[in-house]
Design an enzyme around this catalytic site. Structure first.
Site, PDB file in Angstrom:
ATOM      1  CG  ASP A 255     -24.306 -15.471 -16.439  1.00 34.16           C
ATOM      2  OD1 ASP A 255     -25.214 -15.106 -17.116  1.00 34.16           O
ATOM      3  OD2 ASP A 255     -23.267 -15.161 -16.700  1.00 34.16           O
TER       4      ASP A 255
ATOM      5  CG  ASP B 203     -26.149 -55.332 -41.786  1.00 29.05           C
ATOM      6  OD1 ASP B 203     -26.370 -55.705 -42.921  1.00 29.05           O
ATOM      7  OD2 ASP B 203     -25.887 -56.183 -40.981  1.00 29.05           O
TER       8      ASP B 203
ATOM      9  CB  ILE C 198     -16.481 -13.165 -19.414  1.00 28.10           C
ATOM     10  CG1 ILE C 198     -15.486 -11.939 -19.764  1.00 28.10           C
ATOM     11  CG2 ILE C 198     -15.810 -14.349 -19.584  1.00 28.10           C
ATOM     12  CD1 ILE C 198     -14.023 -11.775 -19.083  1.00 28.10           C
TER      13      ILE C 198
ATOM     14  CD  GLU D 237     -18.315 -16.383 -15.083  1.00 31.37           C
ATOM     15  OE1 GLU D 237     -19.106 -16.121 -14.178  1.00 31.37           O
ATOM     16  OE2 GLU D 237     -18.064 -15.447 -15.868  1.00 31.37           O
TER      17      GLU D 237
ATOM     18  CG  ASN E 131     -22.897 -12.739 -14.132  1.00 31.75           C
ATOM     19  OD1 ASN E 131     -23.264 -12.777 -15.157  1.00 31.75           O
ATOM     20  ND2 ASN E 131     -21.617 -13.406 -13.563  1.00 31.75           N
TER      21      ASN E 131
ATOM     22  CB  VAL F  82     -17.163 -10.713 -13.361  1.00 30.48           C
ATOM     23  CG1 VAL F  82     -18.015 -11.983 -12.855  1.00 30.48           C
ATOM     24  CG2 VAL F  82     -15.749 -10.771 -12.603  1.00 30.48           C
TER      25      VAL F  82
END
Length: 872
Positions: free
Chosen positions: A711, A333, A289, A291, A707, A286
């Site tokens: 994260d 333009d 990755i 996620e 994490n 976990v």
């Protein structure tokens, strides 16, 4: 049997709809119909409830495995009658992650909804006899609407009046050619859709002419609504970057699972408890990755897009943000985008004094008389607002004379009272002149103004030689020139012809005017040069005028060419591709020419941004990598074909949008690097420790907590990093360049190794000094958590923190404080410390751990300042 709208007479249809051909619906009737029919929108897929969105967060395979792990841990704790802290903590972290994901999705959804609302189509409608502009979603059956070339038809309707109307209905009928439409009743029954010439249909576009129609169906009741039922629900916008990151996540997932199997095998062979090995392996997977990466990217993109809106750039499609960062050519333009779209009188030539004067300073009495005569011989007028601002109404060349006159104290309304108008010969394209007859000081005077080459032939006296020279001088400055002549007549009769009134004139002088460049446009063009972006002018104006403006703005440089549409038509595709890099100005070009120019640049590998406003510009806007429609002058068709809408029609806004796009892409790149670098470090630490000592330096809850800390908030905060001042001093990113180009991927891996080495060093040192595995794990937890938190500051910019400013990202400052608080909670609050299986360390070890955590900042600061200036 009820008749179809195309079969009924106009009176029958209006009566059935409760509407009136002149006044439309009453407000009361509108309110009733709005309740009955609802908004004029196609049905969207049913939105998920907050509960469904929350539960959706648990669909990830890794999260499901983690929940399984929590269940097994809970079961073992129940069997062995141990504490339940670990399974409850796992559940807490999983739920907290789900809440964070829900909040992120909500932010992205709100941002995208706001964008949809901003770019929602409008409709010109009559209600209770009053014309108004409303959101097309507010239309109901019975509303009277006006349509003109460039509009999308907002609802199905029956034509009541039309003038040369043509609509493009390929979306419904498959016919690519525009269909001619007209008012009238079709008496046959069951007429195919494509043959209903008195009807217009929602989703189609008006390619020519104008019309007045009564709405017969809205929303899902329209013909396109019936088709929409077959394809109900709109897919989420997925950007190329998000798709690449999703693939990357899957690849990392497979590698992580492989590493987990290795760790599981090593742990089993070394005699570790199966549940401990299982929990560590799952937590590591976990952690490995990222996620949350796709959600974080969506949030960063969406918030960046909202910031662009505040700078007048409405992004209609999220992938455009990524493409903007790669833009290498901007084809713009001239009128209104590079210039102010406001003709300004800059010079006067008085034939009597033979002087060409600038309007910047004081002017002579002769020049003022010329302004007076010009004001009398005009149909325009000046509107003065309550704030005292002046605005010209009418032909731009006339209003430029009137506005300058107002500034010099010459007011048209007062002049008309003093010198009453007896009659006029209006301007027409054949004569290219206008005549105005006035009673002045007891005489009847004819004042004529028009193109110099035409009017000069009608003059029999006056300083024509000086006029020719002044006309040449002003033309070389790309000024539009108007000439003025006068004569006295004995009597005036309204039946008098042009030959009688506009001949034997005395030449009086010239007016020179120009649409001036926007003040910010030159700066934006210069910024393009610094950013490696080529600015190209494409206009329908004369090549001389276009070249002068382009030269003043810095678009047309020494050695560059300006070509006309006629010259362009003589070039083959290969010749254009060969010469395109040397051409900076295209004048008198058609919309088809724009596509050729785009493709020629794309053959060179350029990423092209193109501006447009008309119906015929839509193919070019689609062909460009970034199609930019004008928000003020742009038609609905042009806006619908575009990736971005400029709400102020300003070239500088395109450049601002490119800058924002580059900044957003860079922030996403730094966020990806931060997440992958920290995750790689976690995997390497556990793998190395298991191979060397057959012991894990972390419990499962340690990795999950770290994490959670790294994260979420710090990663999002990196996406909020202010855009660097030097972001527009870099060359555009090539279209095919990946996110890990220029050694970025290698640096991420090396940073992962650095985290692993520092954490393992702390782990070994603490184990040696304390003699306890819990002490070593405490040190490993502290070093890894703090080093990754501090590392977010490294990832803000490739520049040194000294140059960037340590505390300039306030969002990251706040996120860091929260993350550090969560680390301190585990390290120093005894009950929490014990629950995590950690122990107090000595002051010396805390100092060493803190020093190790600061090493990544020292290493990368050294790298940025000495070895290379391209650090992530």
């Amino acid at each position: 049997m009820q008749q179809n709208p195309y079969q009924m007479t106009e009176a029958e249809l209006l009566s059935q709809l409760g509407s009136h051909e002149e006044s439309g619906l009453t407000n009361q009737a509108y309110q009733q119909k709005r309740q009955e029919f609802g908004p004029n929108k196609l049905a969207e897929g049913k939105k998920k409830t907050k509960l469904q969105q929350f539960l959706h967060q648990f669909k990830d395979v890794m999260i499901l495995i983690l929940l399984l792990a929590a269940g097994i841990s809970f079961f073992i704790a129940l069997m062995e009658k141990e504490g339940y802290f670990e399974p409850f903590l796992i559940l807490f972290i999983v739920v907290l992650n789900a809440i964070i994901g829900l909040v992120q999705e909500g932010k992205a959804e709100r941002a995208l909804d706001a964008l949809k609302k901003m770019s929602a189509p409008k409709a010109r409608v009559i209600r209770e006899g009053q014309e108004r502009i409303i959101d097309a979603a507010d239309l109901v059956p019975g509303d009277l609407i006006f349509l003109e070339a460039g509009d999308y038809v907002p609802a199905d309707g029956r034509i009541l009046q039309s003038s040369s109307l043509k609509t493009e209905e390929s979306a419904l009928t498959g016919e690519s050619e525009p269909e001619e439409k007209r008012a009238g009743t079709l008496e046959k029954g069951n007429i195919p859709l494509g043959d209903r010439t008195n009807m217009v249909y929602a989703g189609c576009s008006v390619t020519y002419g104008t019309a007045k129609a009564v709405v017969t169906a809205t929303g899902m009741g329209t013909e396109i609504g019936k088709i929409a039922e077959l394809i109900a629900g709109s897919p989420d916008t997925r950007t190329p970057l998000q798709l690449k990151l999703e693939k990357l996540g899957k690849l990392i997932g497979f590698l992580a699972m492989g590493i987990c199997l290795v760790i599981f095998a090593i742990g089993a062979l070394s005699g570790m408890a199966i549940i401990d090995i299982f929990m560590i392996a799952v937590a590591l997977a976990v952690s490995a990755i990222p996620e949350g990466l796709p959600a974080i990217v969506t949030v960063v993109l969406a918030i960046g897009v909202q910031k662009m809106v505040k700078k007048n750039a409405i992004i209609r499609k999220l992938p455009a943000v990524e493409t903007l960062g790669s833009t290498s050519v901007i084809c713009s333009d001239k009128t209104g985008t590079l210039t102010q779209n406001r003709m300004t009188l800059t010079h006067l030539f008085s034939a009597s004094s033979n002087e060409l004067v600038s309007m910047e300073g004081d002017i002579s009495s002769e020049a003022k008389m010329l302004l007076l005569w010009g004001a009398l011989c005009s149909e325009g007028k000046v509107l003065i607002t309550d704030e005292g601002d002046m605005a010209g109404i009418g032909d731009p060349t006339e209003t430029s004379i009137l506005l300058e006159g107002e500034r010099r104290g010459i007011r048209k309304d007062q002049a008309m009272e003093q010198y009453p108008r007896l009659g006029t010969l209006p301007f027409d394209s054949d004569r290219k002149m206008m005549a105005s007859i006035h009673k002045m000081d007891g005489k009847i005077i004819v004042i004529v103004k028009g193109a110099f080459d035409i009017l000069a032939d009608r003059c029999s006296s006056g300083n024509l030689e000086g006029g020719h020279q002044a006309n040449r001088d002003m033309s070389l400055q790309a000024l539009r020139v108007l000439a003025l002549g006068m004569k006295e007549i004995e009597d005036y009769d309204p039946s008098m012809t042009s030959g009688e009134l506009e001949s034997n004139l005395e030449f009086k002088g010239l007016f020179g005017m120009i649409d001036p460049p926007r003040p910010e446009a030159a700066e934006a063009v210069a910024l393009c040069g610094e950013a490696g972006i080529r600015a190209v002018m494409i206009t329908g104006d004369h090549v001389l005028t276009a070249s002068a403006i382009a030269r003043e703005l810095g678009i047309l440089k020494e050695g560059d060419r300006a070509v006309s549409g006629a010259e362009l038509s003589e070039m083959s595709e290969d010749q254009l591709a060969e010469q395109v890099e040397g051409i900076s100005v295209y004048a008198r070009v058609s919309p088809e020419d724009k596509i050729r120019i785009i493709r020629a640049w794309q053959k060179k590998g350029a990423v092209v941004s193109m501006t447009g406003d008309g119906v015929n510009d839509a193919p070019a806007l689609k062909a460009a990598d970034i199609g930019c429609a004008m928000g003020i002058t742009g038609t609905d068709v042009a806006k619908g074909a575009s990736d971005m809408i400029l709400s102020d029609d300003n070239f500088a806004t395109i450049v601002d949008a490119v800058r924002e796009g580059r900044g957003i892409y860079e922030n996403i790149r730094h966020t990806v690097g931060f997440l992958l670098g920290t995750n790689i470090g976690e995997v390497l630490i556990v793998l190395a420790a298991m191979v060397i000592w057959q012991v894990s330096p972390f419990l499962a809850i340690h990795l999950l907590w770290i994490n959670l800390i790294t994260d979420s908030l710090p990663a999002i905060a990196l996406g909020m990093e202010p855009i660097r001042d030097d972001v527009m001093k870099q060359k555009p990113k090539p279209k095919e360049e990946g996110i890990f180009a220029h050694g970025y991927g290698l640096r991420i891996v090396l940073q992962g190794f650095m985290f692993g080495a520092l954490t393992l060093a702390g782990f070994m040192l603490a184990w040696d000094l304390t003699g306890e595995l819990e002490g070593a794990r405490t040190m490993a937890f502290m070093v890894l958590a703090l080093s990754q938190t501090f590392h977010a500051f490294n990832m803000r910019s490739p520049l040194s923190l000294i140059r960037t400013g340590i505390f300039t990202n306030k969002t990251l400052n706040g996120a860091t404080l929260i993350s550090l608080s969560l680390v301190m909670l585990v390290l120093f609050v005894p009950p929490v410390q014990a629950a995590f299986g950690l122990i107090p360390l000595t002051g010396q070890l805390y100092g060493i751990g803190l020093a190790l955590a600061f090493v990544p900042i020292l290493v990368l600061e050294f790298y940025k300042n000495t070895l290379g200036k391209k650090a992530p």
